[in-house]
Scaffold this active site. Structure first.
Site: not given
Ligand SMILES: *Cc1c(COP(=O)(O)O)cnc(C)c1O
Length: 431
Positions: A330, A361
Site C-alpha cells: 500500500r 530489489c
C-alpha cells in the site's frame, strides 16, 4: 496507543489483545500478520446494530472479502449475522469452503467470466451484482439452465466524485464499474434486465469509493440513487426494494486521521434516505452496505524483525524489515500512512527518525518514510498498525519472497489461521 486493544505490558513490549507481540513473533516467526478477532467482531457489531436500529428490516452489512479473504474470517462474519460480497470464484470458494451460507453471498465483479457465472449459479449464490448487459445475458441463460430465478442487483454509477484517492474512486461517470445513470444507459440496462428470463431484479448497487470519512458523500449517493429509482418507477413501472450503497467508510491509520463514528454516519444516511423517500412517496428500500476496510483494518497488525539500522550520513536513517511491499504494497501503491512502533521497546521514546525499508530489489519498497520510532537494534520486533485490510489480500511473491503466516488472537489466545508459505509451496505449480 491508536486503538484500545493495543497496550504496553510490564516488559515494555507491545501487546495485541493482551498478547505480547514479541512472544507472537517468537512463536510464529516473522513477518507475521496478527488479526484481533475480538476487534473484528466489535467492528461487525457496530454496523449490524446501527443498521438494525435505523434502517428497514432486512438491512444488513455485507463483508467485502476483497479487504482480507481467508477461510478463518468467514465463521466470524457469519456468526455476527452479516452477509458477504465476493468478487471472484476464488473468494466465493474461500467463503463456501469455510461453511459460509451461499444465500448470503453477493457476487461482484466488473468482468465475471462465463465459468465464474456458471459456478456462482450452480453453488446457489444468493445474489449477483450485475455489472453490465454482457454479463446479464450469460447469467440469465445459466439461471434458466438450472430452472431458477437468479436474484440480482444492477450496478449503476451515480456520477459522484468523493474526495478520495484516484485509484480507489469508483463512482464517477467515466468508470469501468457499472452502468452510468447520467447518460441514460442505466435506465436501458434496467429495462433489459426486467425483460431477461431467469433474472429477478431486486434493486440497485452503487459504490462511490473508499476511505471516506463523512456521511455527506453517501447522502449525495442516496439522493442520486433515489432519483434514479423514481425515474425507473415512472418510466418502467418497477419499484426497487433494495439499495446497496457499497463500502467505503474510512479508518484511522495515524493520529491525525479523524475518528469515524460509523453508527452516527449510518444514522445520518438513514434519516436522509427516509426524508427523501417520504418526499418522493417511494417505499423505503432495505439497505445493504459493503464494509471491508472498516471491518478488518484496525484489527490487523504486521510484525517484522528488523535487520537493524543503516545511517546514510547527511541523508537519512533506514530501518530494514524482513518483509515490505510483498506483504504490504500500500505504501508503494498509494503512499499510505501508517503508525509504526518498535514493539520490543514500546515504552522508550520514539525519537529515531527513519524510513522503513523492505527487502525487495526496488527503491520503492518502503512501508513508511520520515517516521519516528524508538531506535531499534537488529532483531527488534517492528509493529505496523492498521494492516488488516488490503495487506494479506494484496500480498505477492515478488522476489520469490514467501508469504507470511496469519495468526488470529481472541480472548487472550492466539491460533494459526494461515500457515507460512514454504519454498515447496512456491515451487509446487512449476514443471
Ligand atoms: C472495495 C469495495 C468495497 C469495500 O470497500 P472498503 O473501502 O474496503 O469498505 C465494497 N464494495 C465494492 C463494490 C468495492 O469495490
Amino acid at each position: 496507543m491508536l486503538y484500545s486493544n493495543l497496550s504496553v505490558n510490564d516488559k515494555g513490549h507491545l501487546a495485541i489483545g493482551g498478547i505480547d507481540a514479541c512472544d507472537l513473533a517468537a512463536e510464529f516467526g516473522t513477518p507475521l500478520y496478527v488479526l484481533d478477532e475480538d476487534r473484528v467482531r466489535e467492528n461487525c457489531r457496530t454496523y449490524v446494530k446501527a443498521m438494525q436500529e435505523y434502517l428497514p428490516e432486512g438491512s444488513m452489512p455485507l463483508y467485502a472479502g476483497k479487504a482480507l479473504c481467508f477461510k478463518g474470517i468467514y465463521p466470524v462474519i457469519a456468526s455476527e449475522h452479516m452477509g458477504a460480497d465476493v468478487v471472484s470464484a476464488g473468494e466465493a470458494a474461500t467463503a463456501l469452503s469455510a461453511g459460509f451460507p451461499a444465500n448470503k453471498l453477493y457476487f461482484h465483479g466488473t468482468n465475471k467470466t462465463d465459468a465464474e457465472i456458471a459456478y456462482g449459479v450452480e453453488q446457489g449464490i444468493g445474489c449477483f451484482v450485475v455489472d453490465n448487459s454482457n454479463e446479464l445475458k450469460v447469467l440469465g441463460a445459466e439461471a434458466q439452465k438450472y430452472g431458477v430465478e437468479q436474484q440480482v442487483l444492477l450496478r449503476v454509477t451515480v456520477g459522484l466524485d468523493p474526495h478520495t484517492l484516484e485509484a480507489i474512486n469508483t463512482g464517477r461517470v467515466d468508470s469501468q464499474f457499472g452502468v452510468p445513470i447520467e447518460t441514460g444507459q442505466a435506465l436501458r440496462f434496467v429495462d433489459e434486465a426486467l425483460k431477461t428470463p431467469g433474472i429477478h431484479v431486486m434493486g440497485f448497487h452503487s459504490h462511490i469509493g473508499s476511505q471516506i470519512f463523512e456521511p455527506d458523500s453517501f447522502c449525495d449517493q442516496v439522493d442520486r440513487l433515489l432519483a434514479f429509482a423514481c425515474n425507473v418507477r415512472d418510466e418502467l413501472g418497477f419499484v426497487a426494494t433494495t439499495f446497496n450503497l457499497g463500502g467505503g467508510f474510512g479508518v484511522r491509520y495515524v493520529e491525525s486521521d479523524p475518528e469515524v463514528d460509523i453508527a452516527a454516519n449510518i444514522r445520518a444516511i438513514a434519516e436522509h434516505l427516509n426524508a427523501g423517500c417520504s418526499k418522493a412517496s417511494y417505499p423505503m428500500p432495505r439497505i445493504l452496505m459493503e464494509p471491508g476496510r472498516s471491518i478488518v483494518a484496525n484489527a490487523g497488525t504486521t510484525l517484522y524483525s528488523t535487520g537493524g539500522t543503516k545511517v546514510v550520513e547527511g541523508y537519512r536513517n533506514y530501518v530494514t524489515v524482513d518483509g515490505g511491499m510483498t506483504d504490504n504494497p500500500r505504501y508503494a501503491l498509494y503512499k499510505s500512512d501508517y503508525t509504526i512502533i518498535n514493539a520490543s521497546r514500546a515504552n522508550a521514546a520514539a525519537d529515531f527518525e527513519c524510513t522503513i525499508a523492505g527487502r525487495c530489489c526496488e527503491s520503492g519498497d518502503r512501508i513508511a518514510e520520515g517516521i519516528r520510532i524508538a531506535q531499534p537494534e537488529r532483531g527488534d520486533i517492528i509493529a505496523v498498525l492498521t494492516t488488516g485490510a488490503y495487506n494479506f489480500a494484496m500480498s505477492s511473491n515478488y522476489n520469490r519472497v514467501l508469504r507470511p503466516a496469519l495468526v488470529m488472537v481472541c480472548g487472550g489466545k492466539a491460533r494459526l489461521a494461515v500457515r507460512r508459505q514454504t519454498i515447496d509451496d512456491l515451487l509446487a505449480l512449476e514443471f
